[in-house]
Design an enzyme around this catalytic site. Structure first.
Site, PDB file in Angstrom:
ATOM      1  N   CYS A  75      47.769 -32.358  -8.679  1.00  0.00           N
ATOM      2  CA  CYS A  75      48.763 -32.482  -9.748  1.00  0.00           C
ATOM      3  C   CYS A  75      49.869 -31.458  -9.623  1.00  0.00           C
ATOM      4  CB  CYS A  75      48.095 -32.379 -11.114  1.00  0.00           C
ATOM      5  SG  CYS A  75      47.548 -30.709 -11.552  1.00  0.00           S
ATOM      6  N   GLU A 278      53.147 -21.882 -10.581  1.00  0.00           N
ATOM      7  CA  GLU A 278      53.941 -21.399 -11.706  1.00  0.00           C
ATOM      8  C   GLU A 278      55.136 -22.307 -11.951  1.00  0.00           C
ATOM      9  OE1 GLU A 278      55.110 -18.954 -14.880  1.00  0.00           O
ATOM     10  OE2 GLU A 278      53.276 -18.839 -13.704  1.00  0.00           O
ATOM     11  N   GLU A 809      38.740 -42.658 -31.888  1.00  0.00           N
ATOM     12  CA  GLU A 809      38.260 -43.629 -32.874  1.00  0.00           C
ATOM     13  C   GLU A 809      39.407 -44.214 -33.681  1.00  0.00           C
ATOM     14  OE1 GLU A 809      35.242 -43.841 -36.737  1.00  0.00           O
ATOM     15  OE2 GLU A 809      35.049 -42.209 -35.293  1.00  0.00           O
ATOM     16  N   ARG A 887      30.371 -36.457 -45.298  1.00  0.00           N
ATOM     17  CA  ARG A 887      29.288 -36.035 -44.410  1.00  0.00           C
ATOM     18  C   ARG A 887      29.054 -34.536 -44.537  1.00  0.00           C
ATOM     19  NH1 ARG A 887      25.087 -37.591 -40.732  1.00  0.00           N
ATOM     20  NH2 ARG A 887      26.282 -39.471 -40.230  1.00  0.00           N
ATOM     21  N   ARG A 919      32.521 -35.382 -32.794  1.00  0.00           N
ATOM     22  CA  ARG A 919      31.062 -35.355 -32.686  1.00  0.00           C
ATOM     23  C   ARG A 919      30.415 -34.515 -33.809  1.00  0.00           C
ATOM     24  NH1 ARG A 919      28.886 -34.227 -26.702  1.00  0.00           N
ATOM     25  NH2 ARG A 919      27.043 -35.551 -26.721  1.00  0.00           N
ATOM     26  N   GLU A1268      25.180 -37.092 -31.525  1.00  0.00           N
ATOM     27  CA  GLU A1268      25.713 -36.015 -32.350  1.00  0.00           C
ATOM     28  C   GLU A1268      24.701 -34.945 -32.770  1.00  0.00           C
ATOM     29  OE1 GLU A1268      29.191 -37.870 -35.007  1.00  0.00           O
ATOM     30  OE2 GLU A1268      27.374 -39.101 -35.008  1.00  0.00           O
TER      31      GLU A1268
END
Length: 1337
Positions: A75, A278, A809, A887, A919, A1268
């Site tokens: 890359c 750099e 999600e 939750r 998660r 999870e």
């Protein structure tokens, strides 16, 4: 000087490649993927920080008369730099269709690949190591893996697989390993004929090895592909002068020093680029433009190494790897005293970036860049190294590096001067030198503060002293007053005290200084000197107090050890039945060979356009105007799509509340929101044009932190409240009231595959969408709404994802909807793949939380009543935050039964990216508050923390926060087995002994239980569908609504079919997830996918079995294919739709009572850590995890999920810290600034045990969810760190409680270890009297 334009020639996987007019702006990665269609090499970060793009570069070195192999980040490597080189990609070493290379085989069959996106890069790093050293050791592997990251596996399985290629391969590394006790076939009998079970002890059905490594193909280095002879016969290809001209950049590669100097004289503004580590980052992320690039890698004077009596002179283009090797050789050939500077440099280089970067990065680039946190510059300055500069006229001058820098990234070199070399001296016997560095992560991380310290002694008197620090000023800073004041002083305690005071005076740091952590950085300066004082004292006297000795040792990493215990299937289980066996991930072979296809690997479509995003750069502002005229004048740009292209109603989007916009129309409420999209012929053009769109803002006041929201009462509705009993009376009646608060920071998902989407318009308003999403159905519905068409016109497909963890999600909807609108308006396919910085700036994170509690407890530590308050930073939209806070509030009991309670949860609206599922989905935040409470109770009441936890733990049928009976409770069993397997009592005694004899290093130990409820919080989401076809040849095609993210969902569905239909796995296939096959699928989330989709597959298979039953009964001895054909001839349908809905969920959101979960997963973990009290650094010595996951469908996948979750949780609790400016700018936008755990961070010993003898009647084949629940096991590391800090504070006589927020990063650990050094710091400015550089959300 005139240069002809040359042809670029190199080899890829043994084939010659010629490029007539290469673009100097193009990277090797882009060419491999887009032109050669070698898509195994992945684009993840674009800055050389993750290793997914690793390839092997080979070149013939005439001076060495051999071929050199280097692992390199494709890359960053410019395409033009490949001239005369041989490139090997993952596709070039093996194939699933022909033969796997031993590296690929081991990684796949050792279960070292989950999502698979990082896998090709890891394969190539290991492959390069073998090409250089056919029989490496584990230290070699860890060194070569420093530049590679994996977010899924937790690294253990990868290292175990590669260990079989090392010189140390004997046994699993655990104490009492069977191989070390003389059993040749491993832990059990590998010749038992049951390799599918792994290796096991039949009498207990306890599996101890997930793979039979003795069946691996041996590695034979003589069978490797040869280096292209043409490159050896024409070595001038690698050394000749070259020139390549592109539309915006010209690339030169001079062959001589004079040619280089002439070029620099002609182009004084030119950048000299060796490894592009750099400049490549500056061009990509800072959008710097450098019209002329000069590559000096072939100039002999700049790559030579010269030794003389004074020391060594390195050419400025010498790579860090070459320097490291050269210095190691010198260290081995000279007395220790003579090479103290060299030892410090090699030690620093060990932690300098990754191997891929060190292989190409040059020392001259490091010096000329002049970064204030350069790892080498402080060492070179304190060593009094000399720099040689030269001009085109041949004039040379030598300057000391100590006076080289004038200001931030500025130096005394003239525009026409080139850095020729750097000279590093030997040390004399009376000269002492050390280098120091502290970062968030030891491997491949930039320094927070670093230092080089030198002293020359005359007897016991200081003759010369030099101390240089990085990270304390705009340039590396010399402590000039200290240096002068210490001359002539005796090396004793008096000097130490004076030096500490002088250093604090020498190195001030403004409260608003860039980088933040001001007190910590100032403490590090004196901590480093204190370490140097102790080390020099030891050198001078030959002795050191035992209690001080350990702090001089860096954390040592022996080869990691591990064990995995699981229950194996009975011997009489049919061979074709794979349920319960540790079979390999079905995509593993494709992943290790680069054949697995992800969204951006799909070949370019005809007339395809690429999208460049125009993202908001203000946290809160009105949009005054958007001007795209300049962007559309960019050659290749075709369209600009914005809110003007959508009706207001169609511009609304969101997973639940439609409170977001596809394109921001009038106001931006966070940075990173989509304002518009520029379409162009290729990705680079689209991005370049997007940067030319001018957006004018009117800034508004932003709300950034939870405290901001509390102050301004900025909340989303509704508030979550749970209450049972008379809490106030329970607390009042209790003999002790304990209260406290704690923060948990957010966490970036850092899935390796960035969010991406390809939208393809078709006839009749149809559209086919390929998206990296966990929710294809949600993607479908949002696109249909925006386009104003029925959902049946939109088909969304996902073959596999390169990780998700909840981050894909719902937050993918914004991009996929915008891209679909662009495709619809342009009438052409549109592709958009987020850059890593775009992804991290826009898609949100785990919710940061602030928790408070007040508890009434008995003298024994039993909680009578508690009130809790939880505040979540939701960001700018509701997204899934209501579910997260729900939750969290129902998880803040963790494993403990609370008799009476009042729990309030609020979601804060802030002007930051909308936070989302991750998660655990709020569970870890709630559990963390519960464990903080238990820890505080034990500490403040002076009780055993295990006994306090045990006293409060749930027992069978006790009621949860929602008054749901907690059933099949195995918490006691998990805790007891964890204590036993971790040898807790012995470990505790060893910790106490260590702490009593070590002043500046401390150890801690903690055991944490865990309870995690399994179900979506909304009842209607607990459903899943499957479609199963049987074809006349007996093959089975399965389609499910769930998405394969790396969690092994497809693999478990395969296993389910083998049992349900009685067919071999070779007859089963799952192609992809698609909304036109299984409609209305819920998100692949909440650890529910196996429960839903394996059960749905089982339902479909049972229907088919019943249809086939008459034919089976008629011909019981016939083959499956015979029954299928018989059914076909009788016109019996061989296709079935399966469906599963979770039963027994009775939760009422109005009354806040009822069964919210289908069942619970239980577990416990014990961790031992060691901290450096002077720096805050730490190491996890051991972790033991016990999980009750019922009867595992696949122990290999489940243990891999446990280990991966544990390491992700370790990052959450101990490493990964989001850094935002007070105005809402995210500083942590890539792996350079945001650190996830690496290979070197796994526990030195990691043991995982699946609790045996348990089952679960509520899920398929008695299994339990696993994705999870194990994440919170990593909290044991956090609380072990807290125990170690307490030990340090006790030694200082500090007994008062202290706050330790998550993550427990080095700065927080160090500043909590209050001591005489921290007491030297002046008082911090009052909050509000300055603007901090960063804030915690």
């Amino acid at each position: 000087m005139e240069h002809k334009e040359d042809e670029l020639v190199f080899f890829v996987n043994g084939k010659k490649v010629s490029v007539a007019s290469p673009d100097p702006e193009r990277t090797l990665l882009s060419f491999l993927r887009d032109k050669l269609r070698l898509t195994g090499t992945k684009l993840v970060c674009g800055e050389g920080g993750c290793g997914a793009c690793t390839v092997m570069v080979s070149k013939y070195r005439p001076d060495l008369k051999r071929v050199v192999h280097l692992s390199v980040n494709a890359c960053l490597m410019p395409l033009c730099a490949a001239h005369g080189l041989a490139i090997t990609t993952v596709e070039g070493i093996g194939s699933s269709k022909t033969r796997l290379h031993p590296v690929q085989e081991r990684l796949a069959k050792s279960h070292g690949s989950q999502c698979g996106f990082c896998t090709p890069g890891i394969v190539m790093s290991m492959y390069t190591l073998l090409r250089n050293k056919p029989l490496p050791d584990m230290q070699d592997i860890e060194t070569y893996m420093q530049g590679n990251l994996c977010r899924c596996t937790g690294y253990r399985a990868i290292l175990d697989g590669f260990k079989t290629l090392t010189s140390e391969f004997k046994g699993c590394g655990a104490k009492n390993c069977c191989q070390l006790n003389g059993q040749e076939n491993g832990c059990g009998d590998a010749s038992s004929g049951m390799p599918e079970n792994g290796v096991y002890l039949e009498e207990e059905r306890v599996g101890t090895d997930l793979v039979d490594s003795h069946k691996f193909s041996p590695y034979d280095p003589t069978q490797e592909a040869i280096f292209p002879p043409e490159l050896m016969l024409q070595p001038e290809w690698a050394t000749q002068s070259m020139r390549f001209v592109g539309p915006r950049v010209t690339w030169y590669r001079p062959a001589s020093l004079q040619e280089l100097l002439d070029l620099k004289a002609t182009h004084p503004e030119a950048k000299l680029v060796n490894g592009n580590t750099e400049v490549g980052v500056e061009v990509k992320f800072k959008h710097c433009e450098y019209p002329v690039i000069i590559n000096p890698s072939q100039v002999q004077e700049l790559t030579s190494v010269t030794w003389d009596q004074a020391g060594v002179t390195f050419g400025a283009a010498s790579t860090l790897s070459d320097i490291e090797q050269e210095l190691h050789t010198a260290i081995s050939q000279h007395p220790d005293w003579k090479t103290r500077v060299f030892s410090a440099i090699t030690e620093m280089l060990r932690w300098f970036a990754g191997t891929q970067i060190r292989n190409v990065s040059a020392i001259g680039g490091n010096i000329m860049t002049g970064s204030p946190i350069s790892d080498l510059v402080p060492l070179l300055m304190s060593a009094d190294s000399q720099l040689t500069l030269v001009t085109s006229s041949g004039k040379r001058r030598t300057v000391p590096i100590r006076g080289f820098y004038t200001s931030y990234r500025r130096n005394v070199a003239q525009p026409d001067e080139v850095l020729l070399s750097v000279t590093v001296p030997f040390t004399a016997e009376n000269e002492f030198f050390m280098g120091y560095k502290q970062a968030h992560r030891r491997d491949d991380d930039i320094a927070i503060v670093n230092a080089g310290i030198f002293v020359r002694m005359r007897g016991e008197t200081v003759e010369t002293f030099r101390a240089t620090y990085g990270g304390m000023a705009p340039t590396a800073a010399s402590a000039t007053k200290t240096e002068q004041a210490l001359i002539g002083r005796t090396w004793d305690e008096s000097l130490l005290n004076s030096a500490i005071d002088l250093l604090l005076e020498d190195l001030p740091l403004d409260a608003s200084a860039p980088g933040g952590m001001v007190e910590y950085r100032r403490t590090l300066t004196i901590s480093f000197f204190f370490k140097f004082f102790l080390q020099t004292t030891a050198w001078l006297t030959g002795k050191l107090d035992k209690e001080n000795a350990s702090v001089l040792e860096t954390f040592h990493r022996p080869a990691p050890a591990s064990s995995q215990l699981f229950q194996v299937v009975p011997k009489n289980q049919p061979v074709h039945d794979l349920v319960g066996r540790p079979v390999t991930h079905v995509s593993a072979l494709k992943q290790v060979t680069g054949e697995a296809q992800y969204c951006d690997d799909i070949p370019s479509l005809e007339d395809e356009l690429h999208a460049g995003l125009v993202l908001s750069c203000r946290a809160h502002a009105r949009i005054i105007s958007v001007d795209a005229d300049k962007a559309l004048r960019e050659p290749g740009a075709t369209h600009f799509i914005s809110a003007k292209d959508l009706e207001p109603e169609k511009n609304r989007t969101g997973p639940a509340f439609l409170d977001e916009e596809v394109f921001r129309a009038e106001k931006v409420t966070s940075m990173g929101q989509i304002i518009g999209i520029v379409l162009a012929c290729d990705r680079a053009t689209a991005q370049r044009a997007a940067r030319k769109v001018k957006v004018t803002y009117e800034e508004l006041h932003p709300i950034i932190t939870i405290e901001d929201a509390l102050r301004e009462e900025s909340f989303f509705a509704p508030q979550q409240q749970y209450e049972h009993g008379d809490v106030d009376a329970a607390i009042t009646a209790s003999p002790h009231v304990v209260e406290g608060s704690v923060r948990m920071g957010g966490q970036e998902h850092f899935y390796l595959e960035p969010v991406g989407c390809i939208a393809v318009p078709k006839e009749d308003n149809e559209m086919e969408v390929f998206a990296s999403t966990q929710c294809p159905a949600g993607t479908q519905m949002n696109i249909a709404r925006a386009l104003g068409v029925p959902a049946n016109r939109i088909v969304c497909k996902a073959k596999r994802l390169g990780g998700g963890f909840g981050g894909k999600e719902s937050r993918t909807f914004c991009l996929s909807t915008a891209v679909a609108v662009a495709a619809n308006r342009s009438g052409r396919p549109v592709r958009a793949i987020l850059e890593r910085d775009e992804d991290m700036a826009s898609t949100g994170t785990r919710h940061p939380f602030l928790g408070r509690y007040r508890a009434g407890v008995t003298r024994q530590g039993k909680v009578n009543g508690v009130e809790m308050w939880l505040f979540a930073n939701g960001g700018y939209s509701a997204d899934l935050s209501v579910g997260v806070i729900s939750r969290a509030t129902t998880s803040c009991d963790n494993a403990y039964c609370l008799p009476t309670f009042r729990i309030d949860g609020k979601i804060c609206f802030t002007n930051t990216p909308s936070n989302t599922a991750f998660r655990g989905f709020g569970g870890p935040q709630g559990c963390f508050l519960a464990e903080t409470m238990m820890d505080d109770i034990a500490n403040q009441l002076h009780l055993d923390p295990i006994e306090v936890r045990r006293l409060n733990m749930y027992h069978e049928a006790e009621l949860s926060i929602t008054r749901q009976p907690v059933l099949h409770v195995t918490l006691e069993r998990c805790l007891d087995e964890c204590i036993r397997r971790s040898e807790y009592q012995q470990a505790k005694e060893e910790v106490e002994k260590f702490n009593s004899s070590n002043r500046w290093k401390k150890r801690g130990l903690a055991v944490i239980p865990n309870k995690y409820g399994i179900a979506f919080g909304l009842e209607f989401l607990n459903q899943g569908g499957a479609l199963v076809h049987i074809y006349r040849d007996g093959s089975v095609l399965v389609t499910i609504g769930g998405v394969e993210i790396g969690q092994g969902l497809y693999t478990k569905c395969y296993q389910t079919v083998t049992r349900a239909l009685g067919v071999p796995v070779e007859s089963v296939y799952i192609s992809e997830t698609s909304t036109d096959k299984v409609p209305n699928a819920v998100p692949t989330a909440a650890s529910m996918s196996t429960d839903l989709y394996c059960a749905a597959v089982l339902d479909a298979c049972e229907q088919l079995r019943q249809r086939l039953a008459p034919f089976r009964q008629a011909s019981p001895q016939a083959a499956f294919q015979h029954w299928v054909n018989a059914a076909y001839m009788q016109r019996v349908s061989l296709s079935a739709c399966g469906f599963e809905k979770t039963r027994g969920l009775t939760y009422n959101p109005e009354s806040k009572t009822g069964a919210m979960f289908a069942y619970y997963v239980y577990g416990a973990a014990c961790s031992v850590v060691e901290i450096d009290c002077l720096t805050g650094d730490h190491q996890v010595l051991r972790a033991d995890i016990v999980m009750d996951i019922g009867e595992s469908l696949n122990p290999a996948i489940d243990i891999g999920q446990i280990e991966g979750a544990f390491m992700q949780g370790y990052g959450l609790f101990c490493m990964e810290r989001l850094k935002y400016s007070p105005k809402g700018f995210n500083y942590t936008r890539g792996p350079g600034a945001y650190k996830i755990p690496g290979f070197g961070d796994i526990p030195l010993q990691l043991n995982v045990s699946l609790l045996r003898g348990t089952s679960n009647p509520r899920a398929v084949y008695s299994s339990k969810a696993v994705g999870e629940p194990p994440l919170f096991c990593a909290a044991s590391v956090f609380f072990a760190i807290k125990e170690a800090i307490r030990a340090a504070r006790r030694q200082q006589g500090v007994e008062k409680p202290f706050d330790l927020h998550s993550p427990a990063t080095p700065d927080r650990i160090r500043m909590a270890c209050q001591d005489t050094l921290t007491d030297k710091l002046p008082p911090s400015p009052a909050p509000g009297s300055f603007v901090p550089w960063m804030v915690d959300l």
